[in-house]
Design an enzyme around this catalytic site. Structure first.
Site, PDB file in Angstrom:
ATOM      1  N   GLY A  54       0.845  -1.189   0.000  1.00  0.00           N
ATOM      2  CA  GLY A  54       0.000   0.000   0.000  1.00  0.00           C
ATOM      3  C   GLY A  54       0.875   1.231   0.000  1.00  0.00           C
ATOM      4  N   CYS A  81       5.255  -6.092   1.356  1.00  0.00           N
ATOM      5  CA  CYS A  81       5.565  -4.655   1.377  1.00  0.00           C
ATOM      6  C   CYS A  81       4.898  -3.965   2.575  1.00  0.00           C
ATOM      7  CB  CYS A  81       5.174  -4.032   0.037  1.00  0.00           C
ATOM      8  SG  CYS A  81       5.967  -2.444  -0.234  1.00  0.00           S
ATOM      9  N   TYR A  82       3.904  -3.096   2.347  1.00  0.00           N
ATOM     10  CA  TYR A  82       3.267  -2.439   3.505  1.00  0.00           C
ATOM     11  C   TYR A  82       2.693  -3.495   4.461  1.00  0.00           C
ATOM     12  CZ  TYR A  82       0.062   0.339   6.341  1.00  0.00           C
ATOM     13  OH  TYR A  82      -0.596   0.906   7.406  1.00  0.00           O
ATOM     14  N   HIS A 168       7.947  -7.500  -4.077  1.00  0.00           N
ATOM     15  CA  HIS A 168       6.657  -7.910  -4.652  1.00  0.00           C
ATOM     16  C   HIS A 168       6.785  -9.218  -5.435  1.00  0.00           C
ATOM     17  CE1 HIS A 168       4.333  -4.313  -3.633  1.00  0.00           C
ATOM     18  NE2 HIS A 168       5.499  -3.712  -3.705  1.00  0.00           N
ATOM     19  N   GLU A 170       4.469 -10.903  -6.598  1.00  0.00           N
ATOM     20  CA  GLU A 170       3.367 -11.034  -7.562  1.00  0.00           C
ATOM     21  C   GLU A 170       3.697 -10.450  -8.934  1.00  0.00           C
ATOM     22  OE1 GLU A 170       3.546  -9.095  -4.967  1.00  0.00           O
ATOM     23  OE2 GLU A 170       2.459  -7.208  -5.154  1.00  0.00           O
ATOM     24  N   ASP A 226     -19.027 -10.265 -21.275  1.00  0.00           N
ATOM     25  CA  ASP A 226     -19.533 -10.540 -19.929  1.00  0.00           C
ATOM     26  C   ASP A 226     -21.021 -10.896 -19.917  1.00  0.00           C
ATOM     27  OD1 ASP A 226     -16.978  -9.791 -19.374  1.00  0.00           O
ATOM     28  OD2 ASP A 226     -17.494  -7.808 -18.600  1.00  0.00           O
ATOM     29  N   LYS A 365     -11.715 -10.869 -16.032  1.00  0.00           N
ATOM     30  CA  LYS A 365     -12.062 -10.920 -17.454  1.00  0.00           C
ATOM     31  C   LYS A 365     -11.477 -12.157 -18.163  1.00  0.00           C
ATOM     32  CE  LYS A 365     -13.802  -8.369 -20.891  1.00  0.00           C
ATOM     33  NZ  LYS A 365     -15.015  -7.534 -20.748  1.00  0.00           N
TER      34      LYS A 365
END
Ligand code: XMP
Length: 509
Positions: A54, A81-82, A168, A170, A226, A365
């Protein structure tokens, strides 16, 4: 019941990415704001928790916190991280605002005895993005990684099942990031890694069948991915008790009505087609202001849909193609309104229905696309590029007339044809043409011309939040210009829009 990971978001940019990485590893994951009341979360199947990064510093007075009860849920927690600094702060570690921040690629050194770093070489590259750093661990917390600028780049407390990384894992720039996430899920959380998108369809269909047997539902189709996938799933569950409505607002692309209706009939959807183009175009006559155009289109859509729903009668439920990012976005504080988005999936909730059915509300998506393909929907429908609810109405700059619509339709058709010929139609996220009211002088044969400028917009992006103009081959651009000017009457000049977002938006209005 499938195993689950809950991700608490502390306002980081990569919140959704973390959820996706977990899902890609075969474990279902859900995202919540860090201050969500824990009583409102379904923790069944919970195997672990992840705290995201964050923008804040733990030194800020109102810095974000989670409910400390998360530490009593009895599952492993990974802070990123945060999220790492927040936990360190909670357990009595020492954090400092460092002289120098660490941004971008960094060399990481790891303690190979940590379960989190199984299979990670002692030295590798990770992606960092921080200014605060932990300089002293809380009691009984062990340092498990470091960099030249960051003395504690990872820590753990096996007994408390707490793990944390400053970098990170990710993002794709962290070389062994996915290995680290996989280790957390498999060796620390002991989660079963058996979540697959294709299993989701069977469960959804079964659940809808059981819950809504004998009920009538209605769905507004837009031709987009969608709403089409949502309707197909529901129709597999309740058959013709689902009545779909497809409205032509007169602002669709060339051949779109025919193509969309054919696809819907191929997949067996029960569709009522409403040609309301005259109604829309009459109301739009002479209107030039973009927001006013958007509002007229949105409101008229609702009016037409309500009228048709009444005529059909008896439908208790409304099916919508809401997807996970829509759910997450609507839970966030609203940023300033740049454009009032109209989405045919976004009908007002106060319509006369007992409930809303949103089968895709937990999916991203690309997962919706995979789901659609797994239930046999045609590739052509699944890979349609995004098309805005107000359609060509926001691609004709200024007031809308049939002739301007013709120009934007024909040039858009040429654009789509050539993107296919150059085999880049799947690589570019969205591409279209814009009619501008600007007239310029030219020469065709020996004749002076005074015709309009058409702009090409083609963008690359992951999530439409930030975009770059696509790097199109010059040969394609010149071919497009020549074909549009030669084949479409009224086009005198073609320009390529190279504006990124921000500061530009994708659509021109
Ligand atoms: P902007 O122009 O805001 O567009 O950068 C971002 C993405 O959203 C699409 N868009 C819309 N989609 N209803 C929709 O369903 C709308 O009113 C709308 N306006 C823009 C746009 O095509 C792009 O993909």
């Amino acid at each position: 019941m499938k195993d689950k990971i809950v991700v608490f978001n502390f306002g980081g940019q990569y919140d959704q990415l973390i959820v996706r990485r977990v899902r890609e590893n075969g474990v279902y994951a859900e995202l919540y704001n860090c201050d969500t009341d824990l009583d409102t979360i379904d923790f069944s199947g919970l195997k672990g928790i992840i705290l995201t990064g964050g923008p804040q510093s733990v030194f800020e007075e109102d810095s974000l916190k989670a409910d400390p009860k998360i530490f009593e849920l009895g599952v492993p927690i990974l802070g990123i991280c945060y999220g790492m600094q927040y936990m360190s702060n909670e357990f009595g570690g020492k954090i400092e605002h460092m002289d120098k921040g660490e941004y971008g690629k960094t060399h990481l050194f790891v303690d190979k005895n940590s379960k989190l770093f199984k299979g990670v070489p002692q030295e590798s590259t990770v992606w960092m993005n921080h200014r605060d750093g932990i300089i002293e661990n809380a009691k009984e917390f062990k340092k498990t990684a470091w960099t030249l600028n960051c003395p504690i780049a990872a820590y753990e407390n096996e007994e408390k099942q707490i793990y944390a990384v400053q970098f990170h894992p990710e993002v794709s720039h962290s070389e062994y990031g996915n290995q680290i996430i996989n280790n957390f899920l498999k060796d620390i959380c002991h989660a079963k890694m058996d979540w697959e998108i294709k299993d989701v369809a069977d469960t959804m269909i079964k659940e809808i069948k059981e819950k809504y047997a004998g009920e009538k539902m209605i769905c507004a189709l837009s031709g987009g991915v969608d709403s089409s996938v949502a309707a197909t799933i529901v129709s597999k569950a309740i058959g013709d008790n689902l009545q779909c409505i497809f409205v032509d607002h007169g602002l669709l692309r060339k051949n779109e009505v025919e193509e969309v209706l054919e696809s819907y009939s191929n997949i067996g959807l029960n569709v009522k087609f409403i040609d309301a183009s005259k109604e829309f175009l009459d109301l739009l006559k002479g209107v030039t202001e973009p927001e006013e155009k958007r509002k007229i289109i949105g409101n008229t859509f609702i009016k037409v849909f309500e009228r048709e729903a009444k005529i059909i009668g008896g439908a208790k439920y409304l099916v919508q193609g809401t997807i996970y990012p829509d759910v997450i976005e609507s839970g966030k504080d609203k940023a300033s309104v740049i454009k009032s988005h109209h989405n045919v999936g976004g009908l007002p909730e106060d319509m006369l229905f007992e409930g809303i059915v949103e089968p895709l509300r937990n999916l991203f998506k690309d997962e919706v696309r995979k789901l659609g393909l797994s239930i046999g929907m045609p590739e052509k429908m699944i890979w349609r590029q995004p098309f805005p609810g107000p359609g060509l109405g926001i691609r004709v700059i200024g007031d809308i007339t049939e002739d301007k619509l013709r120009i934007v339709r024909e040039t858009d058709y040429i654009l789509r044809e050539e993107f296919k010929n150059f085999e880049i139609d799947r690589d570019v996220w969205q591409y279209f043409t814009v009619y501008t009211p600007l007239k310029t002088v030219g020469v065709k044969g020996d004749e002076r011309t005074y015709d309009n400028v058409v702009a090409i917009r083609a963008v690359s992006t992951v999530d439409a939040m930030t975009v770059e103009a696509a790097d199109l081959p010059y040969e394609l651009l010149t071919k497009l210009s020549s074909r549009m000017i030669n084949e479409v009457e009224g086009v005198g000049r073609v320009v390529y829009d190279i504006t990124s977002k921000p500061p530009g938006t994708i659509e021109w209005e």
